[in-house]
Design a protein around this motif. Structure first.
Motif, PDB file in Angstrom:
ATOM      1  N   ILE A  84       4.762  36.257   5.600  1.00  0.00           N
ATOM      2  CA  ILE A  84       5.975  35.586   6.070  1.00  0.00           C
ATOM      3  C   ILE A  84       6.937  35.448   4.898  1.00  0.00           C
ATOM      4  O   ILE A  84       8.126  35.781   4.982  1.00  0.00           O
ATOM      5  CB  ILE A  84       5.646  34.201   6.676  1.00  0.00           C
ATOM      6  CG1 ILE A  84       4.904  34.356   7.994  1.00  0.00           C
ATOM      7  CG2 ILE A  84       6.928  33.363   6.892  1.00  0.00           C
ATOM      8  CD1 ILE A  84       4.291  33.062   8.524  1.00  0.00           C
ATOM      9  N   TRP A 120      10.675  37.614   4.481  1.00  0.00           N
ATOM     10  CA  TRP A 120      11.964  36.949   4.438  1.00  0.00           C
ATOM     11  C   TRP A 120      12.486  36.838   3.002  1.00  0.00           C
ATOM     12  O   TRP A 120      13.352  36.047   2.711  1.00  0.00           O
ATOM     13  CB  TRP A 120      11.901  35.587   5.124  1.00  0.00           C
ATOM     14  CG  TRP A 120      12.209  35.695   6.597  1.00  0.00           C
ATOM     15  CD1 TRP A 120      13.436  35.733   7.174  1.00  0.00           C
ATOM     16  CD2 TRP A 120      11.258  35.810   7.649  1.00  0.00           C
ATOM     17  NE1 TRP A 120      13.325  35.858   8.544  1.00  0.00           N
ATOM     18  CE2 TRP A 120      11.993  35.921   8.863  1.00  0.00           C
ATOM     19  CE3 TRP A 120       9.874  35.851   7.719  1.00  0.00           C
ATOM     20  CZ2 TRP A 120      11.390  36.063  10.105  1.00  0.00           C
ATOM     21  CZ3 TRP A 120       9.267  35.987   8.956  1.00  0.00           C
ATOM     22  CH2 TRP A 120      10.019  36.084  10.136  1.00  0.00           C
ATOM     23  N   LYS A 121      11.946  37.652   2.144  1.00  0.00           N
ATOM     24  CA  LYS A 121      12.403  37.807   0.773  1.00  0.00           C
ATOM     25  C   LYS A 121      12.592  36.474   0.065  1.00  0.00           C
ATOM     26  O   LYS A 121      13.041  35.513   0.633  1.00  0.00           O
ATOM     27  CB  LYS A 121      13.752  38.551   0.698  1.00  0.00           C
ATOM     28  CG  LYS A 121      13.770  39.892   1.389  1.00  0.00           C
ATOM     29  CD  LYS A 121      13.138  40.976   0.517  1.00  0.00           C
ATOM     30  CE  LYS A 121      13.351  42.369   1.081  1.00  0.00           C
ATOM     31  NZ  LYS A 121      12.600  42.599   2.315  1.00  0.00           N
ATOM     32  N   ASP A 122      12.314  36.411  -1.148  1.00  0.00           N
ATOM     33  CA  ASP A 122      12.495  35.221  -1.972  1.00  0.00           C
ATOM     34  C   ASP A 122      11.680  34.031  -1.490  1.00  0.00           C
ATOM     35  O   ASP A 122      11.424  33.130  -2.250  1.00  0.00           O
ATOM     36  CB  ASP A 122      13.968  34.794  -2.059  1.00  0.00           C
ATOM     37  CG  ASP A 122      14.751  35.812  -2.847  1.00  0.00           C
ATOM     38  OD1 ASP A 122      14.117  36.623  -3.546  1.00  0.00           O
ATOM     39  OD2 ASP A 122      15.978  35.824  -2.772  1.00  0.00           O
ATOM     40  N   PHE A 171       7.008  40.075  13.278  1.00  0.00           N
ATOM     41  CA  PHE A 171       7.960  39.033  12.905  1.00  0.00           C
ATOM     42  C   PHE A 171       9.340  39.260  13.516  1.00  0.00           C
ATOM     43  O   PHE A 171      10.010  38.304  13.912  1.00  0.00           O
ATOM     44  CB  PHE A 171       8.125  38.961  11.379  1.00  0.00           C
ATOM     45  CG  PHE A 171       6.898  38.523  10.631  1.00  0.00           C
ATOM     46  CD1 PHE A 171       6.730  38.890   9.298  1.00  0.00           C
ATOM     47  CD2 PHE A 171       5.910  37.746  11.222  1.00  0.00           C
ATOM     48  CE1 PHE A 171       5.594  38.482   8.587  1.00  0.00           C
ATOM     49  CE2 PHE A 171       4.783  37.341  10.521  1.00  0.00           C
ATOM     50  CZ  PHE A 171       4.623  37.721   9.199  1.00  0.00           C
ATOM     51  N   PHE A 172       9.774  40.508  13.576  1.00  0.00           N
ATOM     52  CA  PHE A 172      11.184  40.726  13.909  1.00  0.00           C
ATOM     53  C   PHE A 172      11.433  41.362  15.269  1.00  0.00           C
ATOM     54  O   PHE A 172      12.529  41.267  15.801  1.00  0.00           O
ATOM     55  CB  PHE A 172      11.848  41.597  12.821  1.00  0.00           C
ATOM     56  CG  PHE A 172      11.871  40.934  11.482  1.00  0.00           C
ATOM     57  CD1 PHE A 172      10.990  41.319  10.474  1.00  0.00           C
ATOM     58  CD2 PHE A 172      12.751  39.893  11.213  1.00  0.00           C
ATOM     59  CE1 PHE A 172      10.991  40.677   9.236  1.00  0.00           C
ATOM     60  CE2 PHE A 172      12.757  39.262   9.978  1.00  0.00           C
ATOM     61  CZ  PHE A 172      11.883  39.657   8.983  1.00  0.00           C
ATOM     62  N   LYS A 223       1.254  34.855  18.069  1.00  0.00           N
ATOM     63  CA  LYS A 223       2.633  34.574  17.627  1.00  0.00           C
ATOM     64  C   LYS A 223       2.939  33.077  17.748  1.00  0.00           C
ATOM     65  O   LYS A 223       3.501  32.460  16.850  1.00  0.00           O
ATOM     66  CB  LYS A 223       3.610  35.400  18.470  1.00  0.00           C
ATOM     67  CG  LYS A 223       5.079  35.178  18.126  1.00  0.00           C
ATOM     68  CD  LYS A 223       5.473  35.769  16.780  1.00  0.00           C
ATOM     69  CE  LYS A 223       6.983  35.872  16.571  1.00  0.00           C
ATOM     70  NZ  LYS A 223       7.716  34.626  16.601  1.00  0.00           N
ATOM     71  N   ASP A 282       4.198  31.352  14.390  1.00  0.00           N
ATOM     72  CA  ASP A 282       5.336  30.426  14.484  1.00  0.00           C
ATOM     73  C   ASP A 282       5.050  29.140  13.732  1.00  0.00           C
ATOM     74  O   ASP A 282       5.923  28.582  13.059  1.00  0.00           O
ATOM     75  CB  ASP A 282       5.658  30.111  15.944  1.00  0.00           C
ATOM     76  CG  ASP A 282       6.245  31.304  16.689  1.00  0.00           C
ATOM     77  OD1 ASP A 282       6.451  31.195  17.911  1.00  0.00           O
ATOM     78  OD2 ASP A 282       6.483  32.356  16.050  1.00  0.00           O
ATOM     79  N   GLU A 283       3.844  28.632  13.833  1.00  0.00           N
ATOM     80  CA  GLU A 283       3.521  27.379  13.138  1.00  0.00           C
ATOM     81  C   GLU A 283       3.451  27.602  11.628  1.00  0.00           C
ATOM     82  O   GLU A 283       3.854  26.727  10.864  1.00  0.00           O
ATOM     83  CB  GLU A 283       2.201  26.804  13.680  1.00  0.00           C
ATOM     84  CG  GLU A 283       2.347  26.318  15.119  1.00  0.00           C
ATOM     85  CD  GLU A 283       1.175  25.497  15.622  1.00  0.00           C
ATOM     86  OE1 GLU A 283       0.302  25.128  14.817  1.00  0.00           O
ATOM     87  OE2 GLU A 283       1.135  25.212  16.837  1.00  0.00           O
ATOM     88  N   ILE A 311       5.291  29.719  10.056  1.00  0.00           N
ATOM     89  CA  ILE A 311       6.705  29.800   9.648  1.00  0.00           C
ATOM     90  C   ILE A 311       7.268  28.395   9.464  1.00  0.00           C
ATOM     91  O   ILE A 311       7.918  28.088   8.459  1.00  0.00           O
ATOM     92  CB  ILE A 311       7.536  30.587  10.689  1.00  0.00           C
ATOM     93  CG1 ILE A 311       7.225  32.072  10.605  1.00  0.00           C
ATOM     94  CG2 ILE A 311       9.031  30.348  10.487  1.00  0.00           C
ATOM     95  CD1 ILE A 311       7.867  32.914  11.706  1.00  0.00           C
ATOM     96  N   ARG A 312       7.011  27.537  10.429  1.00  0.00           N
ATOM     97  CA  ARG A 312       7.549  26.168  10.321  1.00  0.00           C
ATOM     98  C   ARG A 312       7.001  25.496   9.071  1.00  0.00           C
ATOM     99  O   ARG A 312       7.737  24.818   8.342  1.00  0.00           O
ATOM    100  CB  ARG A 312       7.191  25.346  11.563  1.00  0.00           C
ATOM    101  CG  ARG A 312       7.941  25.778  12.817  1.00  0.00           C
ATOM    102  CD  ARG A 312       7.783  24.795  13.972  1.00  0.00           C
ATOM    103  NE  ARG A 312       8.296  25.409  15.194  1.00  0.00           N
ATOM    104  CZ  ARG A 312       7.540  26.025  16.086  1.00  0.00           C
ATOM    105  NH1 ARG A 312       6.228  26.066  15.953  1.00  0.00           N
ATOM    106  NH2 ARG A 312       8.078  26.605  17.155  1.00  0.00           N
ATOM    107  N   MET A 313       5.735  25.691   8.830  1.00  0.00           N
ATOM    108  CA  MET A 313       5.116  25.048   7.669  1.00  0.00           C
ATOM    109  C   MET A 313       5.748  25.557   6.385  1.00  0.00           C
ATOM    110  O   MET A 313       6.053  24.780   5.483  1.00  0.00           O
ATOM    111  CB  MET A 313       3.608  25.304   7.686  1.00  0.00           C
ATOM    112  CG  MET A 313       2.836  24.533   6.626  1.00  0.00           C
ATOM    113  SD  MET A 313       2.614  25.468   5.131  1.00  0.00           S
ATOM    114  CE  MET A 313       2.186  24.157   3.965  1.00  0.00           C
ATOM    115  N   VAL A 329       8.702  26.847   5.879  1.00  0.00           N
ATOM    116  CA  VAL A 329      10.099  26.430   5.706  1.00  0.00           C
ATOM    117  C   VAL A 329      10.177  24.975   5.264  1.00  0.00           C
ATOM    118  O   VAL A 329      10.867  24.618   4.308  1.00  0.00           O
ATOM    119  CB  VAL A 329      10.895  26.653   7.007  1.00  0.00           C
ATOM    120  CG1 VAL A 329      12.275  25.989   6.927  1.00  0.00           C
ATOM    121  CG2 VAL A 329      11.053  28.131   7.288  1.00  0.00           C
TER     122      VAL A 329
END
Lengths: 526, 193
Positions: free
Chosen positions: B44, B48-50, B104-105, B133, B138-139, B141-143, B145
């Motif tokens: 992930i 999403w780079k960086d 992802f996309f 997913k 998805d979870e 990703i939330r974590m 971010v």
């Protein structure tokens, strides 16, 4: 049957202050607290991860909310209920401060003399200056952070903690306020432990946002308070009147076993909120009180009022600084229109919405957006929202009564007969137009206005304080008129609603009542 | 009518299943299982780079989340084990880079279209891929971010007249507070003097 010194019905903000102050004065006090809800653990890691990472972000106390299907309010002209009950309160150990936003504002001096100033509503039998020392105690108790440079009302002590500063996202609205001669202020919020600014105040992982549950848990665990007991899942169904002027105790049902118990006490304090207390009083009929305790003048449940939220949303065509809302509470507010001059036209308490600009980076990633596109979106169009609470005046015909049936806690359902007055409707429209000018001053396009259906979060007036039994339910010391040993400590006793959140005022009243009771006990033992 | 997008994956990914969280008893995942889940999390960041560099710093918080989600009810153990198998199938079919890229996309979990406009669409989780997913990717990703990944998004600039502090950006879920005593708790506004 053992007689307690005190029975407290409810376990929320007011109940906890009373228990704490009474027990600190005399640790051996026999104090029984009866709570209809259950103990829901706070600061629990799994619950926090569920809240922050699951799609629907569940909160562990949401199941205690009133169900929409339980709503027995009047249906309005638009075929919708005129009053919303769902989401306004938590029924659990510690009460509704489990989910509150922590906004802790004092009422202003003129709020205590609404009738004198405007010819509407009622005056309180006490004034601001009498309550002021207890506001100071309440702010200390809840660690309220506020701006010592502000002077919305007279203060004898500074705030215990400095305020949260305005965020960058507040900037344009602050400039608009200045341009329109509206004084911007910093929202006072109740912080109990060091805030780690997670923005998850609704279920704070550190216990930073004040919740009565933390205080109550400490009391329960204090080894010195050997005669203090909290019973959860215990629904009080009846207050027992020994005579016209004396209460002997209460009946309650244990929801786990369905057993019925009777307990007695020298003094009983009802802290079960503005909905449950009037229903309990009305249900407690006897030969001494044919229409319910304290209800000889048919005033219990009347004058119900709350705050309807007004909203104006503005759209910015771009967000060049990539701003988003960084806290879970508003930092910008104004009480310029929460003033004596505004009182007869409906006071207005303005604040910037805590959720805008709303940027959900994770959701954009979940939707498959690339980093480049996400950054474009962040700097693209966004919304800002200005909100306000408008003061409304409790009307005689607006009343809460016992509904048909019971909820899943065994509490009787709530019927609310309520109709907003034409005057309040017109005032709301006028305020919305004014709020639009602020949004437009920010250079935004107004895209939406909204007048919220009254919701029960800030319900007041159902057992209001008054100088006489003919005009209210409780006296200046929160004692039910003409009854020697029954007290009410709840938003329900407020004689007016003001334009701001009630919890700090409730906490101040609880401190005052606790001092009064402790002095009484000291005199009795002397 | 749901928007169907079930063209990703093979037989395992397309296996149908009920929507609810798969039932499993609380258990402790093996080190190898945890490492495979970690790869999902790390990818992930990479895609999403960086954000990738941030991923490595988040491992201890991520491990705590995995632990409480598997060792307490309702347990995610079955969902995590399923996700490992689904990802393995995708990698076999497309190679690692393209598998994650598609997941992802391109892939979208189907949602219903509620008749009432005020209702939010609900996810239709009828395949093992959809479960992977929704409950895992998805979870994660939330974590990622909320734990710090957000710092790599957003704007930081200065306009004439006002200074918007560029340090001290905050985000919902991020633990800041007294950890960084010298930083602002959020981007603050200072009035022009």
């Amino acid at each position: 049957m053992e007689e307690h010194d005190y029975i407290i019905v409810g376990s929320g903000a007011a109940a906890t202050v009373l228990a704490k102050k009474i027990l600190e004065k005399n640790p051996l006090t026999k104090l029984l607290m009866l709570e209809a809800g259950d103990l829901i653990p706070a600061k629990e890691r799994r619950q926090w991860w569920n809240y922050t990472t699951c799609a629907d972000g569940p909160l562990p106390y949401q199941y205690t909310y009133d169900k929409k299907s339980d709503n027995q309010s009047t249906i309005g002209k638009d075929d919708k209920p005129t009053w919303t009950t769902s989401g306004g309160r938590v029924r659990a150990f510690g009460g509704s401060t489990m989910h509150w936003g922590g906004w802790a504002l004092r009422f202003k001096p003129e709020d205590f003399q609404l009738f004198t100033n405007t010819g509407q509503g009622a005056d309180w039998p006490i004034d601001y200056h009498e309550l002021e020392p207890y506001y100071a105690q309440a702010e200390e108790y809840m660690s309220v952070c506020g701006d010592e440079n502000e002077s919305w009302q007279p203060r004898s002590t500074p705030y215990p903690i400095p305020p949260f500063e305005w965020t960058a996202a507040d900037g344009e609205m602050i400039k608009a306020f200045h341009a329109l001669d509206i004084q911007p202020g910093k929202m006072p919020v109740a912080r109990y432990r060091k805030c780690m600014t997670t923005g998850t105040c609704k279920y704070c992982p550190y216990g930073a946002r004040f919740s009565a549950q933390y205080v109550l848990q400490d009391l329960v665990e204090n080894p010195n308070f050997i005669n203090f007991k909290v019973l959860t899942q215990s629904v009080v169904t009846n207050i027992i009147a020994k005579s016209k002027t004396q209460i002997s105790g209460v009946d309650y049902i244990n929801n786990q076993t369905n057993e019925v118990f009777t307990v007695t006490a020298k003094k009983i304090i009802l802290c079960a909120g503005a909905y449950e207390i009037p229903k309990l009083l009305m249900a407690s009929t006897s030969k001494h009180w044919l229409h319910g305790i304290g209800n000889d003048h048919d005033l219990v449940g009347r004058f119900i009022v709350t705050h309807s939220m007004l909203e104006v949303t503005g759209r910015a065509s771009s967000n060049p600084h990539g701003l988003w809302q960084e806290y879970d509470f508003p930092t910008l507010m104004s009480r310029t229109y929460d003033s004596p001059e505004q009182q007869k036209n409906g006071k207005l308490f303005l604040f910037k919405d805590r959720t805008r600009p709303k940027i959900d980076i994770a959701q954009l990633m979940i939707d498959g957006m690339s980093k480049v596109d996400i950054n474009k979106k962040i700097r693209g169009a966004c919304e800002f929202k200005l909100q306000a609470f408008m003061e409304e005046v409790g009307q005689y015909d607006s009343r809460l009564s016992i509904g048909e049936g019971k909820d899943r806690f065994g509490l009787p359902l709530t019927k609310i007969d309520y109709q907003k007055t034409e005057e309040d409707d017109k005032r709301a429209d006028t305020h919305i137009e004014f709020m639009k000018t602020i949004i437009e001053k920010m250079g935004l396009e107004v895209v939406k206005t909204f007048k919220q259906t009254p919701r029960g979060d800030h319900t007041t007036g159902t057992c209001r304080m008054s100088a006489t039994a003919e005009t209210g339910v409780t006296d200046a010391n929160l004692k039910v008129h003409n009854i020697a040993n029954l007290y009410i400590c709840s938003n329900g006793v407020f004689s007016s609603n003001s334009a701001v959140n009630p919890t700090l005022t409730l906490t101040a009243l609880a401190h005052r009542l606790a001092e009064h009771l402790n002095q009484q006990d000291e005199t009795a033992h002397a | 009518m749901a928007q169907e997008n079930n063209t990703l994956g093979g037989k395992l990914s397309q296996t149908t299943i009920t929507a609810n969280l798969m039932f499993s008893e609380p258990c402790t995942l093996s080190a190898s299982q945890i490492e495979k889940l970690w790869q999902i999390f790390a990818h992930i960041g990479e895609h999403w780079k960086d954000v990738y560099n941030e991923s490595k710093n988040l491992k201890s918080a991520w491990l705590e989340m995995i632990k409480v989600k598997t060792e307490q009810q309702p347990s995610y153990s079955a969902e995590y084990k399923n996700a490992i198998l689904v990802i393995e199938e995708l990698i076999q079919l497309y190679g690692a880079q393209e598998a994650y890229q598609k997941l992802f996309f391109s892939y979208k979990v189907p949602h219903n279209q509620p008749e009432n406009e005020t209702e939010k669409p609900h996810a239709i989780l009828t395949t093992l891929l959809a479960h992977t997913k929704y409950y895992v990717v998805d979870e994660f990703i939330r974590m990622q971010v909320l734990s710090g990944g957000f710092k790599h998004f957003g704007g930081q600039s200065k306009t004439s007249g006002e200074v918007i502090k560029v340090k001290g950006v905050n985000y919902k879920g991020y633990v800041k507070g007294s950890r960084y005593n010298n930083e602002q708790l959020a981007r603050i506004f200072e009035q022009k003097t």
